[in-house]
Design a protein around this motif. Structure first.
Motif, PDB file in Angstrom:
ATOM      1  N   SER A 226       0.832  -1.201   0.000  1.00 43.77           N
ATOM      2  CA  SER A 226       0.000   0.000   0.000  1.00 43.77           C
ATOM      3  C   SER A 226       0.867   1.251   0.000  1.00 43.77           C
ATOM      4  O   SER A 226       1.760   1.403   0.830  1.00 43.77           O
TER       5      SER A 226
ATOM      6  N   GLU B 140      -1.740  -1.634  -4.137  1.00 40.35           N
ATOM      7  CA  GLU B 140      -2.610  -0.461  -4.129  1.00 40.35           C
ATOM      8  C   GLU B 140      -1.762   0.797  -4.057  1.00 40.35           C
ATOM      9  O   GLU B 140      -0.848   0.905  -3.238  1.00 40.35           O
TER      10      GLU B 140
ATOM     11  N   LYS C  35      -5.878  -7.778   0.968  1.00 40.86           N
ATOM     12  CA  LYS C  35      -5.864  -6.523   1.730  1.00 40.86           C
ATOM     13  C   LYS C  35      -6.563  -6.693   3.064  1.00 40.86           C
ATOM     14  O   LYS C  35      -6.007  -6.325   4.124  1.00 40.86           O
TER      15      LYS C  35
END
Length: 324
Positions: free
Chosen positions: A236, A259, A312
């Motif tokens: 992330s 992401e 996630k």
């Protein structure tokens, strides 16, 4: 450790168990050390999957609970197997050697190591679990010339050099369910392009269910290891790049969730030539597509990967300290 060169769900996912009863009768005092018989074979919750499977840590030894640096150093450097439970903040001034056959495990969310880090050098059977490392003046964890190491459910932040660096002929290692943040050079595997004499056929590592939370680079950055398995990790807001395969490495990047990561994986890095990388079944959100190529050796153990889209939620719920 400082150097001059530049920059795996498995056999089912690691079980997320409550670490409540295994040590319920132990003295958790914050000063000195107290010895008890180990209530779990290795002292760690669950067991390693992937290349580090079979790591025994302090199995067969006594359990000692420590709350200050002198007691900690004495325990982790003792000659026999031992389970070292960290209850409180251990302030280290320099990299601290860890002897063979040790489990170092934090108590609840209280186990912290700050100021410097741990040096796992020329040993085998070491488990480091459920510790928050912060502000090391060098690496948080350095592994060299060592085998059967499991680094699990830790938090890494603010190390001035590497977060978890693995090098110099180390082999059969699993890095799982860790959370790294506020970390530039995060996880290096293989320290130098010229070290093939030691590293070829070694540096086989499984990285699975880790959370690379706003790290900059080296997630991991790989030389020589083939195969290296990067499985079901959550990347992330990684600002520079995720995974780099360089100098004769072979990396399988599988079932990860990327992401806000413009460069999720690529071949080559800095002055190091490209290695090989195969990417399968990854999930991308506001991220690049990555670069792959070459041949990667087959993964020599059985496993079942999580679907990338579920990674996630699973990793953010389960990675880091206090999540076992």
């Amino acid at each position: 450790m400082r150097r001059t060169s530049a920059r795996s769900k498995l056999a089912a996912a690691v079980a997320v168990l409550a670490a409540t009863t295994a040590f319920s009768g132990l003295n958790a005092g914050t000063g000195g050390a107290t010895e008890q018989a180990a209530a779990s074979p290795t002292g760690a919750t669950a067991s390693a999957m992937g290349f580090g499977a079979g790591t025994t840590g302090g199995a067969g030894g006594s359990t000692v609970t420590v709350g200050n640096a002198s007691a900690f150093i004495s325990a982790v450097q003792s000659s026999g197997p031992a389970i070292v439970r960290v209850n409180g903040t251990i302030s280290l001034s320099s990299m601290t050697k860890v002897a063979a056959n040790k489990t170092i495990v934090g108590v609840g969310t209280s186990g912290r190591i700050t100021g410097s880090g741990l040096n796992v050098s020329k040993v085998s059977n070491v488990i480091i679990q459920n510790i928050a490392f912060s502000g090391s003046n060098d690496d948080a964890i350095n592994v060299e010339y060592s085998t059967k190491v499991w680094i699990d459910h830790n938090e890494i932040s603010g190390a001035s050099d590497g977060g978890i660096d693995i090098k110099r002929a180390s082999d059969q290692i699993t890095v799982s369910w860790n959370r790294s943040r506020n970390q530039n050079k995060n996880m290096l595997l293989g320290h130098d392009d010229g070290n093939g004499g030691e590293d070829k056929g070694k540096l086989r590592v499984t990285y699975h269910h880790n959370w690379f939370d706003g790290t900059t680079q080296r997630n991991p950055r790989v030389r020589f290891g083939n195969p290296v398995h990067v499985l079901n990790n959550y990347f992330s807001n990684v600002s520079s790049y995720g995974v780099a395969s360089t100098k004769e490495a072979g990396v399988l990047v599988e079932g990860n969730y990327f992401e806000n990561t413009k460069d999720p994986f690529h071949l080559g890095e800095g002055s190091s030539p490209g290695g090989s990388l195969r990417a399968v079944n990854n999930h991308f959100v506001n991220s690049g597509s990555g670069q792959q190529g070459g041949n990667v050796n087959g993964i020599p153990y059985g496993y079942s990967a999580d679907s990338a889209s579920s990674v996630k939620s699973k990793v953010t719920a389960g990675a880091g300290v206090g999540k076992i």
